[in-house]
Write a protein that holds these residues in place. Structure first.
Motif, PDB file in Angstrom:
ATOM      1  N   PHE A   1       5.666  15.114  -6.095  1.00  0.00           N
ATOM      2  CA  PHE A   1       4.733  15.366  -4.995  1.00  0.00           C
ATOM      3  C   PHE A   1       3.742  14.218  -4.829  1.00  0.00           C
ATOM      4  O   PHE A   1       3.216  13.690  -5.798  1.00  0.00           O
ATOM      5  CB  PHE A   1       3.946  16.650  -5.235  1.00  0.00           C
ATOM      6  N   THR A   2       3.509  13.836  -3.600  1.00  0.00           N
ATOM      7  CA  THR A   2       2.425  12.915  -3.265  1.00  0.00           C
ATOM      8  C   THR A   2       2.023  13.149  -1.819  1.00  0.00           C
ATOM      9  O   THR A   2       2.857  13.509  -0.974  1.00  0.00           O
ATOM     10  CB  THR A   2       2.829  11.435  -3.453  1.00  0.00           C
ATOM     11  N   ARG A   3       0.736  12.961  -1.528  1.00  0.00           N
ATOM     12  CA  ARG A   3       0.276  13.025  -0.144  1.00  0.00           C
ATOM     13  C   ARG A   3       0.366  11.664   0.534  1.00  0.00           C
ATOM     14  O   ARG A   3       0.086  11.540   1.724  1.00  0.00           O
ATOM     15  CB  ARG A   3      -1.173  13.530  -0.097  1.00  0.00           C
ATOM     16  N   SER A   4       0.711  10.629  -0.218  1.00  0.00           N
ATOM     17  CA  SER A   4       0.786   9.287   0.358  1.00  0.00           C
ATOM     18  C   SER A   4       1.874   9.208   1.425  1.00  0.00           C
ATOM     19  O   SER A   4       2.945   9.795   1.285  1.00  0.00           O
ATOM     20  CB  SER A   4       1.076   8.252  -0.732  1.00  0.00           C
ATOM     21  N   VAL A   5       1.565   8.463   2.496  1.00  0.00           N
ATOM     22  CA  VAL A   5       2.486   8.292   3.620  1.00  0.00           C
ATOM     23  C   VAL A   5       2.420   6.838   4.074  1.00  0.00           C
ATOM     24  O   VAL A   5       1.328   6.251   4.148  1.00  0.00           O
ATOM     25  CB  VAL A   5       2.098   9.210   4.804  1.00  0.00           C
ATOM     26  N   TYR A   6       3.577   6.267   4.370  1.00  0.00           N
ATOM     27  CA  TYR A   6       3.603   4.920   4.943  1.00  0.00           C
ATOM     28  C   TYR A   6       4.481   4.924   6.181  1.00  0.00           C
ATOM     29  O   TYR A   6       5.645   5.323   6.122  1.00  0.00           O
ATOM     30  CB  TYR A   6       4.133   3.898   3.937  1.00  0.00           C
ATOM     31  N   LYS A   7       3.909   4.506   7.316  1.00  0.00           N
ATOM     32  CA  LYS A   7       4.652   4.371   8.558  1.00  0.00           C
ATOM     33  C   LYS A   7       4.379   2.999   9.149  1.00  0.00           C
ATOM     34  O   LYS A   7       3.532   2.255   8.654  1.00  0.00           O
ATOM     35  CB  LYS A   7       4.269   5.489   9.534  1.00  0.00           C
TER      36      LYS A   7
ATOM     37  N   TYR B   1      -3.600  14.404   9.127  1.00  0.00           N
ATOM     38  CA  TYR B   1      -3.585  14.420   7.672  1.00  0.00           C
ATOM     39  C   TYR B   1      -4.871  15.022   7.097  1.00  0.00           C
ATOM     40  O   TYR B   1      -5.965  14.561   7.422  1.00  0.00           O
ATOM     41  CB  TYR B   1      -3.444  13.004   7.130  1.00  0.00           C
ATOM     42  N   PRO B   2      -4.754  16.022   6.206  1.00  0.00           N
ATOM     43  CA  PRO B   2      -5.924  16.431   5.426  1.00  0.00           C
ATOM     44  C   PRO B   2      -6.262  15.297   4.452  1.00  0.00           C
ATOM     45  O   PRO B   2      -5.372  14.765   3.769  1.00  0.00           O
ATOM     46  CB  PRO B   2      -5.442  17.675   4.671  1.00  0.00           C
TER      47      PRO B   2
END
Length: 304
Positions: free
Chosen positions: A63-69, A262-263
């Motif tokens: 699990f991670t909340r990290s996002v890369y776009k 995103y929270p």
């Protein structure tokens, strides 16, 4: 004698109530110690002790909340990777934003241990640092030394020889970029703290804004400190050519980036590319505060 003791106890109780009320009032108005929160914790304690630190995710593998776009990134504390910094002594860093994302600057968390010292940035690279924990000493080529404590910062122009030293553990966030030289303009060393900077007018907005660097043409970026009370939000729906690098220092909220919502909470870092739609709203019961990098004062055609 009994009446005297009773009166003394009543007087002490009344004094306690007055002092407690005054302390609560001062905290409510934001006049707490520059290095402590109103509950006695160190300022920005959540950045270095995040809720979702790796130790709290042992039961959530993968699990991670990290996002890369392609036009934004959210980098959360559980995905930080620390490694040694070239030419730094007894220090490690986690890069949160780099040109490999599409940015023209870097943003990283630097952690110094006992008897540590920084290295120089590459040639023509300017540096801005903001202290999150502990104390660091900035020395320049003249030998002048300045102590930087929590909530204070320094800007060092490109090719200015300097060092950062710490005898005890310290943590700070660093922004670096290759300076965009402008004829007849040159930047200078800036030392300051958030509380020294005046609140600026924000027409049409409710948040509190401070700019940590001069707004003159000598500086090709600025760093803003932005405060939101719970429930406050950006009125403007921003879509612009400037890039941003953001570190949430306090509180929590919702950040819109592109078509995603995103929270976010203290300790989260965000990169925003040019023209990505962006918007923020503060949630919870505490103030939200974030540090925001923004490139300014240069013609975008200069980068084509």
């Amino acid at each position: 004698m009994h009446q005297f003791c009773t009166f003394s106890l009543q007087l002490l109780y009344i004094s306690f109530l007055i002092l407690s009320s005054a302390k609560f009032s001062l905290c409510q108005q934001g006049f707490c110690s520059a290095s402590l929160t109103c509950d006695g914790r160190p300022l920005y304690w959540k950045v270095t002790n995040p809720t979702l630190a790796p130790s709290h995710l042992q039961d959530l593998p993968g699990f991670t909340r990290s996002v890369y776009k392609k036009d934004h990134a959210l980098i959360t504390p559980e995905s930080h990777v620390f490694s040694s910094l070239p030419n730094w002594n007894n220090s490690i860093a986690a890069y949160l934003i780099t040109p490999s994302m599409g940015s023209h600057f870097v943003m990283y968390l630097a952690k110094m241990q006992e008897s540590s010292e920084s290295g120089q940035p590459p040639r023509d690279v300017e540096r801005f640092l903001f202290v999150l924990q502990g104390t660091v000493t900035l020395s320049d080529i003249s030998g002048e030394k300045r102590k930087l404590e929590v909530d204070s910062y320094a800007y060092i122009p490109p090719n200015v020889e300097h060092s950062l030293k710490s005898d005890k553990p310290a943590v700070f966030v660093v922004f670096e970029r290759r300076y965009d030289f402008l004829e007849n303009h040159g930047s200078e060393i800036i030392i300051g703290s958030t509380e020294q900077q005046p609140l600026l007018e924000t027409p049409g907005e409710v948040f509190k804004l401070r700019k940590l660097l001069p707004t003159t043409l000598a500086y090709d970026f600025n760093v803003h400190m932005m405060d939101f009370e719970p429930g406050e939000f950006l009125n403007v729906k921003e879509v612009h050519y400037n890039q941003h690098g953001l570190l949430l220092l306090e509180g929590q909220g919702i950040y819109r980036l592109g078509d995603s919502w995103y929270p976010v909470e203290a300790g989260d870092a965000i990169w925003m590319s040019p023209f990505v739609p962006q918007w923020y709203a503060a949630l919870g019961k505490e103030r939200s505060r974030y540090l925001l990098y923004k490139d300014v004062n240069r013609d975008p055609l200069g980068h084509c």
